[in-house]
Design a protein around this motif. Structure first.
Motif, mmCIF file in Angstrom:
data_model
loop_
_atom_site.group_PDB
_atom_site.id
_atom_site.type_symbol
_atom_site.label_atom_id
_atom_site.label_comp_id
_atom_site.label_asym_id
_atom_site.label_seq_id
_atom_site.Cartn_x
_atom_site.Cartn_y
_atom_site.Cartn_z
ATOM 1 N N THR A 35 48.856 41.916 33.550
ATOM 2 C CA THR A 35 49.577 42.900 34.359
ATOM 3 C C THR A 35 48.935 42.980 35.731
ATOM 4 N N GLN A 36 49.735 42.835 36.764
ATOM 5 C CA GLN A 36 49.195 42.815 38.129
ATOM 6 C C GLN A 36 49.180 44.215 38.745
ATOM 7 N N THR A 80 53.711 40.180 36.515
ATOM 8 C CA THR A 80 52.634 39.503 35.801
ATOM 9 C C THR A 80 51.849 38.610 36.745
ATOM 10 N N CYS A 81 50.682 38.227 36.271
ATOM 11 C CA CYS A 81 49.816 37.370 37.077
ATOM 12 C C CYS A 81 49.132 36.355 36.172
ATOM 13 N N ARG A 137 46.558 34.207 37.753
ATOM 14 C CA ARG A 137 45.566 33.595 38.633
ATOM 15 C C ARG A 137 44.207 33.400 37.963
ATOM 16 N N LYS A 173 48.938 35.347 30.764
ATOM 17 C CA LYS A 173 49.533 36.248 31.748
ATOM 18 C C LYS A 173 48.946 37.649 31.591
ATOM 19 N N CYS A 185 44.085 41.839 37.994
ATOM 20 C CA CYS A 185 44.940 41.309 36.941
ATOM 21 C C CYS A 185 44.348 41.707 35.597
ATOM 22 N N THR A 229 48.047 46.019 42.544
ATOM 23 C CA THR A 229 47.698 45.737 43.944
ATOM 24 C C THR A 229 47.197 47.019 44.594
ATOM 25 N N ASP A 272 43.557 42.920 44.790
ATOM 26 C CA ASP A 272 44.412 43.037 43.616
ATOM 27 C C ASP A 272 43.595 42.875 42.349
ATOM 28 N N ASP A 286 39.428 41.340 34.201
ATOM 29 C CA ASP A 286 39.993 40.621 35.350
ATOM 30 C C ASP A 286 39.199 39.319 35.480
#
Length: 718
Positions: free
Chosen positions: A670-671, A652-653, A655, A668, A640, A673, A638, A454
């Protein structure tokens, strides 16, 4: 006539009136027996009365002498022995079955009174009713009403009232009990009877009572000593017990050591009941008052309590932790290995350095106020974490799932229950799904321990690429790193294993602590030690005006300005290649490829020791070195996952700000939460501060990985 030969033989001792005055002892014959020695050179007498016949006898003649013929030595005689110059058939050398069996004296025939089967077996030549009977000439001794008195001719000691025979009965000499015969009141050869106390007989010798024997007397013959013969022998410490050849003794019996007793407890030479408070190692214990499988003596059973850390053990079951190290000490499971790096390498001084102080990295100390708990003295090392991964394997996910099911009240179970709202896109998932289940692949163990999964632009110090100033302390093989295109590590594994673990998710630390017999330390555990523990914070500040202690505490260590930190004291420059560095091990490493030399192995910074103590010892590195995760999981954030391509259909994420290989497209992931968060304590070696006096409220996701963050375990009191 029966007395004639005896009077002839013993006339020197018997009055003439007893033998008769008309007997001729010099030239006549008695029953055909010649009473004059016939082998003299000038003798003209013949034993058969026929003139002119030479009938000489003896050892050197054509024939040996018969009974009552004159002789000089025993070998002159055809029968018996030479007694006072005359061959005497009574004094025939003989043996017994016992002697024959023990000495191999098969050349001798059996004495009077011995059991027999044939006449030829007996010295007398007479076997009657299976017993050797005396010859006709014998008037006393075995087989006759009266024993022989001193001076009378005898066959064996059994014939004599004195129990000693040397052709004639007489008083036993001083050496009678070492002459290789059964005589002098003995029951066996030089043993038993009159010398039973000094010389009990061995197995196979004759006996009358068991006291004649080393063992028991069985049917007139000594049996071998045994643990059931009712005697103290064969090394026994009491009758039929103790020693190397008998079972243990019961309570009250005499003993020399614990092993002599059934209950394995010998105190003041007496077998006693062991207890867990008697202050001695007994009762089968592996250490004083603990360990061991237990003992039983009758209705009494003793099962020692399990041993605490540091006590001696023989098997894992001796220990409260169920872990017995190769050095036979009870330890936390993570120290149950033959490895030393990160296991026994904690403390002052580098490995191999003169005067270095080594301590177990698994040492855990009782907390001052939270007395039901212990807090580990040192931060979790990479070496200890390696033991966990080696024994559990890459499927941490499966282990955690099973542990939570078996321990629903545990911290690990609380973490999972607090994450009940975790979603991957619109799909609800368990927090455990983020843990590794395989070595390679998405969210695999290799990714967990070598990447900042992450991440944001890879600057958290966990991605060990060349030139990225990483500080990941968990060493993996070049083959494992190849999966993500990572270069081989700069340092050898043994050096990295000594460092505190970093770059792992808090949920991985929590899983490790659960496996290691405890849980990830709570803020309250740290506060119990921190409160008032660092009075120097207000007065002992680092030169240069930065307001914090530097060289004696691994805080704000590194090249000035690196990573945007300007708190370093530029007066320090250990390696000569970057102002601000006051600690580096090993020296001269290319820190642009690996920053971990700036991280101290636990215990190296001796001044970073808490004022408060447990068992007379301080907790180390609480102020600095690693900011440490706590087990106070709550809230939601969250995550990522960039360990692989996004899961099909998942949200997808992007950030992270990390770009794909084209350098333009944002990478990109996988998100997820609903991820719980946890606060941290302490300050980092690079200069991070998230709190006042070390205890703060800043929180990070339980999936967070950082090269400046570590952790330590708390455990139940022992």
């Amino acid at each position: 006539m029966k007395h004639a030969w005896l009077c002839s033989l013993l006339g020197f001792a018997i009055a003439a009136s007893a033998c008769g005055s008309n007997e001729d002892h010099t030239s006549g014959t008695d029953g055909g027996h010649n009473t004059t020695k016939s082998n003299n050179a000038d003798s003209g007498n013949q034993s058969d009365g026929n003139a002119g016949t030479n009938d000489a006898c003896g050892a050197l003649e054509a024939r040996k002498c018969s009974d009552l013929e004159s002789c000089t030595i025993d070998d002159d005689c055809a029968v018996g022995s030479c007694v006072l110059g005359v061959c005497n058939a009574i004094a025939t050398a003989c043996t017994t079955e016992t002697v024959a069996a023990s000495e191999g004296a098969s050349a001798l025939k059996l004495c009077d009174g011995s059991s027999c089967e044939t006449d030829d077996a007996c010295a007398s030549g007479i076997c009657t009713s299976s017993v050797c009977a005396p010859i006709e000439q014998k008037v006393c001794g075995v087989g006759l009403p009266a024993a022989c008195d001193n001076g009378e001719v005898c066959q064996s000691a059994a014939d004599c009232t004195s129990d000693y025979c040397d052709k004639t009965c007489g008083p036993p000499p001083d050496d009678v009990h070492s002459n290789g015969k059964r005589d002098g009141g003995e029951t066996g050869i030089d043993c038993g009877g009159s010398v039973r106390k000094e010389k009990p007989c061995t197995a196979g010798q004759a006996c009358l009572i068991s006291d004649d024997c080393e063992g028991a007397c069985d049917g007139g013959t000594c049996a071998a000593p045994s643990a059931t013969d009712g005697k103290q022998n064969q090394g026994e410490t009491d009758i039929d017990c103790g020693g190397p050849n008998a079972p243990g003794c019961t309570f009250g019996k005499t003993c020399v050591s614990n092993t002599d007793c059934l209950a394995k407890a010998c105190t003041d030479s007496v077998c006693v009941q062991p207890t867990s408070t008697d202050g001695v190692q007994n009762g089968g214990e592996s250490d004083v008052d603990c360990g061991g499988s237990g003992v039983t003596d009758g209705d009494f059973t003793y099962t020692p309590p399990r041993c605490i850390d540091g006590k001696t053990c023989a098997v894992a079951g001796d220990c409260m932790t169920k872990a017995c190290s190769p050095a036979s000490q009870c330890v936390a499971p993570s120290c149950n290995t033959a490895e030393t790096a990160g296991i026994t390498s904690c403390g002052a001084g580098e490995t191999g350095q003169a005067g270095a102080v080594r301590d177990s990295c698994c040492t855990s100390l009782p907390l001052p106020s939270r007395t039901t708990r212990r807090l580990d003295k040192y931060e979790i090392t990479s070496g200890r974490f390696r033991t966990f991964l080696t024994q559990v394997g890459p499927n941490i996910r499966g282990w955690v799932t099973n542990f939570v099911a078996a321990n629903p009240q545990s911290q690990m179970a609380t973490i999972i229950s607090n994450a009940s709202s975790v979603k991957m896109g619109s799909t609800s998932v368990s927090l455990t799904s983020i843990l590794p289940a395989t070595q390679s692949g998405d969210l695999g163990l290799t990714a967990h321990m070598s990447l900042d999964i992450d991440n944001y632009s890879g600057i958290r110090g966990c991605y060990n690429g060349l030139g990225n100033y990483s500080a990941n302390t968990y060493w993996q093989t070049p083959q494992q790193l190849t999966e993500f295109g990572l270069p081989p590590r700069q340092l050898v594994r043994e050096i990295s294993d000594e460092k505190p673990l970093n770059c792992a998710m808090p949920i991985m630390y929590a899983a490790f602590c659960a496996w290691d017999g405890g849980e990830l330390a709570m803020q309250a555990d740290y506060q119990d030690v921190w409160s008032g523990s660092y009075p120097w914070l207000a007065t002992n500040v680092c030169p240069g005006g930065i307001g914090q202690a530097c060289p004696n505490y691994n805080w704000c260590n590194g090249s000035y300005g690196n990573g945007g930190f300007y708190c370093q004291n530029q007066n320090y420059n250990v390696g000569g290649d970057g102002a601000g560095i006051f600690y580096e091990y090993p020296r001269n490493t290319d820190r642009s490829n690996d920053n971990e030399p700036l991280i101290a192995a636990p215990g190296r910074m001796v001044n970073d020791a808490s004022t408060k103590q447990g068992n007379g010892q301080s907790w180390m590195d609480l102020f600095a070195n690693m900011i440490e995760y706590t087990g106070n999981f709550s809230g939601s954030s969250d995550f990522c996952d960039f360990s692989g391509a996004p899961v099909a259909g998942a949200v997808t994420c992007t950030r992270s700000g990390k770009y794909d290989s084209d350098g333009v497209t944002l990478l990109k992931g996988t998100q997820y939460t609903g991820i719980p968060v946890t606060p941290v304590v302490g300050n980092s070696w690079e200069g991070h501060q998230y709190s006042t006096n070390g205890i703060g409220t800043t929180t990070f996701q339980v999936t967070f990985q950082y090269g400046k963050f570590g952790g330590r375990c708390a455990r139940p009191a022992q």
